[in-house]
Each structure stands twice: as structure tokens, then as C-alpha cells.
Write a protein that holds these residues in place. Structure first.
Motif, short mmCIF file in Angstrom:
data_model
loop_
_atom_site.label_atom_id
_atom_site.label_comp_id
_atom_site.label_asym_id
_atom_site.label_seq_id
_atom_site.Cartn_x
_atom_site.Cartn_y
_atom_site.Cartn_z
N THR A 5 -28.49 -7.86 -7.39
CA THR A 5 -27.37 -6.94 -7.33
C THR A 5 -27.81 -5.48 -7.32
OG1 THR A 5 -27.13 -6.90 -9.73
CG2 THR A 5 -25.86 -8.58 -8.52
N LEU A 6 -29.11 -5.24 -7.46
CA LEU A 6 -29.61 -3.87 -7.47
C LEU A 6 -29.95 -3.41 -6.06
CD1 LEU A 6 -32.05 -4.08 -10.51
CD2 LEU A 6 -29.80 -3.02 -10.45
N PRO A 7 -29.81 -2.10 -5.80
CA PRO A 7 -30.26 -1.59 -4.49
C PRO A 7 -31.75 -1.85 -4.33
CG PRO A 7 -29.06 0.09 -5.72
CD PRO A 7 -29.29 -1.07 -6.64
N HIS A 10 -37.22 -0.40 0.58
CA HIS A 10 -37.88 -0.90 1.78
C HIS A 10 -39.13 -0.07 2.04
CE1 HIS A 10 -38.64 -2.28 5.82
NE2 HIS A 10 -38.50 -1.06 6.29
N ARG A 71 -34.77 3.81 0.08
CA ARG A 71 -33.79 3.01 -0.65
C ARG A 71 -32.89 2.29 0.34
NH1 ARG A 71 -28.93 5.41 -4.18
NH2 ARG A 71 -28.01 3.43 -4.76
N VAL A 72 -32.66 1.01 0.07
CA VAL A 72 -31.75 0.21 0.87
C VAL A 72 -30.52 -0.05 0.02
CG1 VAL A 72 -31.40 -1.97 2.08
CG2 VAL A 72 -33.66 -0.88 2.09
N ARG A 73 -29.40 0.45 0.47
CA ARG A 73 -28.17 0.28 -0.32
C ARG A 73 -27.57 -1.09 -0.02
NH1 ARG A 73 -26.04 5.95 -1.48
NH2 ARG A 73 -27.85 7.17 -0.91
N PRO A 74 -26.96 -1.69 -1.03
CA PRO A 74 -26.34 -3.00 -0.81
C PRO A 74 -25.19 -2.89 0.18
CG PRO A 74 -25.84 -2.17 -3.02
CD PRO A 74 -26.80 -1.19 -2.38
N ASP A 75 -24.94 -3.97 0.89
CA ASP A 75 -23.84 -4.02 1.85
C ASP A 75 -22.53 -4.01 1.07
OD1 ASP A 75 -22.09 -4.44 3.91
OD2 ASP A 75 -22.77 -6.48 4.37
N THR A 76 -21.73 -2.98 1.28
CA THR A 76 -20.47 -2.87 0.54
C THR A 76 -19.32 -3.55 1.25
OG1 THR A 76 -20.04 -0.72 1.56
CG2 THR A 76 -21.15 -0.72 -0.58
N ASN A 80 -19.30 -9.66 -3.12
CA ASN A 80 -20.20 -9.23 -4.21
C ASN A 80 -20.90 -10.37 -4.84
OD1 ASN A 80 -19.62 -6.61 -3.71
ND2 ASN A 80 -18.00 -6.49 -5.23
#
Length: 80
Positions: A5-7, A10, A71-76, A80
Motif C-alpha cells: 500500500t506504500l508508494p 523505481h 517515486r512511483v505513486r499508487p494508481d488512484t 484499494n
């Protein structure tokens, strides 16, 4: 919160090597870090990295840490 669940982070090592016309083998020789360890980093499987390793890679590739790691942000948009 677990790691899924964390960003993520890469590593752009492949892109940097390609843009500089060098190989993982050559980078390993120059910085004194095993190909196996560089490969773990390159394939985003590293759990940690030493500052001395970051410094050596960045010096060898003439880049900044922010060029190497992003940083790779989670797909919003997904579940979830």
C-alpha cells in the motif's frame, strides 16, 4: 500499512546506462559493486541501498540521485 500500500520507488538504472552507452557489467567494474546487487537495484527488488552505493553509481553515471531513483505513486483510479 504493508509494503503493497506504500508508494514505490523505481530505479532508472537501465535508462541511464542506455543513455550513456554503457553496460551493467562495466558499471559493476567501475563502482566495485557486484552485477547481482546492481541487477537487484535495476529490477526494483532492492529493499535498501547504502548512501555510499548511491554516491558511487551517481558519480560513475554523472547523475543525481533523483535521476536514478524516482517515486512511483499508487494508481488512484483502481481498487484499494
Amino acid at each position: 500499512m504493508d509494503d503493497s500500500t506504500l508508494p514505490g520507488i523505481h530505479c532508472r538504472l537501465d535508462d541511464l546506462l542506455a543513455s550513456r552507452g554503457t553496460t551493467l557489467t562495466e558499471l559493476s567494474r567501475v563502482v566495485g559493486i557486484s552485477i547481482v546487487n546492481l541487477s537487484v537495484l535495476k529490477n526494483d527488488r532492492a529493499r535498501a541501498i547504502r548512501y555510499s552505493t548511491l554516491r558511487a553509481i551517481c558519480e560513475a553515471l554523472d547523475c543525481d540521485v533523483g535521476d536514478l531513483l524516482v517515486r512511483v505513486r499508487p494508481d488512484t483510479t483502481g481498487p484499494n
